[in-house]
Design a protein around this motif. Structure first.
Motif, PDB file in Angstrom:
ATOM      1  N   ALA A 147      40.860 107.149  46.175  1.00 54.82           N
ATOM      2  CA  ALA A 147      41.486 108.110  45.212  1.00 54.82           C
ATOM      3  C   ALA A 147      40.215 109.272  44.818  1.00 54.82           C
ATOM      4  N   TYR A 148      39.367 108.467  44.632  1.00 55.10           N
ATOM      5  CA  TYR A 148      38.325 109.319  43.117  1.00 55.10           C
ATOM      6  C   TYR A 148      36.816 109.055  43.984  1.00 55.10           C
ATOM      7  N   PHE A 149      37.044 109.501  45.914  1.00 53.47           N
ATOM      8  CA  PHE A 149      35.557 109.147  46.591  1.00 53.47           C
ATOM      9  C   PHE A 149      34.879 110.156  45.872  1.00 53.47           C
ATOM     10  N   THR A 150      33.270 109.814  44.805  1.00 50.67           N
ATOM     11  CA  THR A 150      32.417 110.181  44.436  1.00 50.67           C
ATOM     12  C   THR A 150      31.378 109.684  44.912  1.00 50.67           C
ATOM     13  N   PRO A 151      30.204 109.716  45.566  1.00 45.83           N
ATOM     14  CA  PRO A 151      29.074 108.769  46.214  1.00 45.83           C
ATOM     15  C   PRO A 151      27.605 109.516  45.721  1.00 45.83           C
ATOM     16  N   GLY A 152      26.863 109.105  45.681  1.00 49.84           N
ATOM     17  CA  GLY A 152      25.616 109.195  45.270  1.00 49.84           C
ATOM     18  C   GLY A 152      24.848 109.592  46.490  1.00 49.84           C
ATOM     19  N   TRP A 153      23.655 109.839  46.119  1.00 43.51           N
ATOM     20  CA  TRP A 153      22.718 110.294  47.344  1.00 43.51           C
ATOM     21  C   TRP A 153      22.768 109.367  48.194  1.00 43.51           C
ATOM     22  N   ARG A 154      22.292 107.980  47.810  1.00 43.94           N
ATOM     23  CA  ARG A 154      21.553 106.346  48.618  1.00 43.94           C
ATOM     24  C   ARG A 154      23.450 106.541  49.346  1.00 43.94           C
ATOM     25  N   LEU A 155      24.222 106.208  49.284  1.00 39.56           N
ATOM     26  CA  LEU A 155      25.907 106.129  49.409  1.00 39.56           C
ATOM     27  C   LEU A 155      26.125 106.819  50.828  1.00 39.56           C
TER      28      LEU A 155
ATOM     29  N   LYS B   1      23.742 108.538  51.991  1.00 40.34           N
ATOM     30  CA  LYS B   1      22.135 108.379  53.006  1.00 40.34           C
ATOM     31  C   LYS B   1      23.235 107.417  54.091  1.00 40.34           C
ATOM     32  N   ALA B   2      23.803 106.450  53.667  1.00 39.52           N
ATOM     33  CA  ALA B   2      23.612 104.937  54.376  1.00 39.52           C
ATOM     34  C   ALA B   2      24.647 105.046  54.923  1.00 39.52           C
ATOM     35  N   LEU B   3      25.994 105.967  54.926  1.00 38.30           N
ATOM     36  CA  LEU B   3      26.925 106.563  55.548  1.00 38.30           C
ATOM     37  C   LEU B   3      26.724 106.978  56.861  1.00 38.30           C
ATOM     38  N   THR B   4      26.160 107.632  56.483  1.00 34.89           N
ATOM     39  CA  THR B   4      25.184 108.332  57.796  1.00 34.89           C
ATOM     40  C   THR B   4      24.785 108.120  58.720  1.00 34.89           C
ATOM     41  N   GLU B   5      23.571 107.032  58.174  1.00 35.06           N
ATOM     42  CA  GLU B   5      22.734 106.533  59.272  1.00 35.06           C
ATOM     43  C   GLU B   5      23.323 104.767  59.847  1.00 35.06           C
ATOM     44  N   ALA B   6      24.402 104.723  59.307  1.00 33.35           N
ATOM     45  CA  ALA B   6      24.946 103.689  60.223  1.00 33.35           C
ATOM     46  C   ALA B   6      26.060 104.692  61.263  1.00 33.35           C
ATOM     47  N   ALA B   7      26.449 105.612  61.074  1.00 33.32           N
ATOM     48  CA  ALA B   7      26.976 106.578  61.940  1.00 33.32           C
ATOM     49  C   ALA B   7      26.475 107.141  63.258  1.00 33.32           C
ATOM     50  N   ALA B   8      24.704 107.430  62.596  1.00 30.19           N
ATOM     51  CA  ALA B   8      24.160 107.734  63.551  1.00 30.19           C
ATOM     52  C   ALA B   8      23.391 106.665  64.817  1.00 30.19           C
TER      53      ALA B   8
END
Length: 389
Positions: free
Chosen positions: A221-229, A231-238
């Motif tokens: 409900a409250y997705f408030t990611p930090g920069w490391r999270l 970065k990890a999500l975009t790298e996984a998508a890449a």
């Protein structure tokens, strides 16, 4: 015992709705023979509160130890008459800390029955529902196994006035973070309810995301990611992993809404699928990676206690429910509806804005997402257990 030490031989059952959660919890309390420990935000004199009160009073009258820790017991000065009635019947009730060191202390939704069965999830015992609104989407888990004792220690610590009795995982993380459990039925308990401990939760997420091979689904409900999270999500998508984030529709608070739009736009530009939950209020925080790793939070915010599970059966149950939710109750965010040209600096500004808001007490308008029930003229749909924090 280390807070996030992996333990085997667990059975974890997904409780995908408030009705199932309440039925299983009340059933466990009704058949308890030693003790019942519960922690929640409030317990009110409504249909849900009265249903739970019946089994709690019954357990107390059988001579069991029944302890309930609430963040709100009625008015600010004294317990409500309903709570006083429970106390008179033999139920031990105490008030939890609302603020620690000037920071909000989110209530943990936890319960342990007889030291053998634990319940956790984003549920509050509240029978009031918005008129015309579908039931709030909530998630819980029933846990049987060695970690039940860890949950029990957390509840006893709150009863004793000590919020953090267990050893921090940092020493464990440095010593053996690369060691991963094998087989089925593995689980660990991670607490993020203190500012210095939020990195413990993040480490588990990053470890799973960086080793993902097929897909990642996070619902919060409250997705408030930090920069490391992020970065990890975009790298996984890449690298070809399908990454999907299910979030509540925009919150009411203007600053939080602006910040989340910057983050969503940045993630969407980097291959992450953003899905907005539209059917009702999304309450709770769950996630899964590939076909084995999954996590469920004891509340709706990442500051709360997380149960991390490595079990294909639990993962399959969670996957089936999230798949139906994404297909029928969510809308895929379109990049055209979000800010254009969001780069590193604007996304970082969004992260910092949410972080600053997280460092001050939350207002209802900050944390609660906007929801307007459909005006169809249909009879109101009630719910059994609310997810409002």
């Amino acid at each position: 015992m280390k807070r996030s030490e992996w333990k085997s031989n667990h059975r974890v059952n997904l409780l995908p709705s408030s009705e199932v959660y309440l039925e299983r919890l009340c059933g466990a309390v009704a058949t308890a023979n030693r003790e019942v420990l519960i922690e929640a935000d409030h317990l009110r004199d409504d249909v849900i509160g009265r249903a739970l009160a019946v089994v709690l009073i019954g357990a107390a009258q059988r001579g069991l130890r029944v302890s309930v820790t609430l963040q709100s017991m009625g008015s600010s000065s004294q317990p409500s008459p309903f709570i006083k009635g429970l106390i008179a019947a033999g139920v031990k009730i105490q008030s939890a800390e609302t603020y620690v060191d000037g920071r909000p202390c989110p209530p943990r939704k936890l319960a342990v029955v007889d030291g053998e069965r634990a319940f956790l999830g984003g549920f509050s015992f509240d029978g009031d529902a918005p008129v015309g609104a579908p039931p709030v989407q909530e998630y819980g888990a029933e846990l049987v196994g060695p970690l039940v004792e860890s949950v029990r220690l957390l509840l006893f610590a709150r009863l004793a006035g000590n919020r953090h009795p267990l050893e921090s995982e940092r020493r464990y993380a440095r010593r053996g973070r690369a060691e991963q459990p094998g087989g089925e039925g593995w689980a660990c308990l991670v607490s993020g309810d203190e500012k210095s401990k939020r990195g413990d939760v993040l480490r588990h997420y990053l470890e799973a995301i960086r080793h993902a091979e097929q897909d990642i689904v996070l619902a919060s409900a409250y997705f408030t990611p930090g920069w490391r999270l992020m970065k990890a999500l975009t790298e996984a998508a890449a690298r070809g992993v399908r990454v999907r984030l299910v979030v509540q529709h925009w919150p009411r608070h203007a600053a939080a809404r602006w910040a989340m739009k910057q983050i969503h736009a940045y993630l969407l530009r980097h291959g992450v699928e953003m899905l907005s939950y539209r059917r009702s209020l999304l309450h709770g925080s769950v996630g899964m990676v590939d076909d084995q790793w999954a996590t469920i939070c004891s509340g709706s915010q990442n500051m709360e206690t997380h149960l991390v599970v490595r079990d294909r059966q639990f993962n399959a149950a969670l996957r089936a429910h999230l798949h139906g939710l994404m297909c029928f109750d969510c809308k895929l965010e379109d990049e055209a509806r979000l800010p254009q040209g969001v780069g590193f600096l604007r996304a970082l500004a969004g992260v910092l804005t949410l972080r600053m808001m997280d460092d001050v007490p939350r207002l209802p308008s900050q944390s609660r997402p906007a929801y307007t029930p459909a005006r169809t003229g249909a009879a109101p749909i009630g719910r059994t257990v609310s997810g409002h924090s």
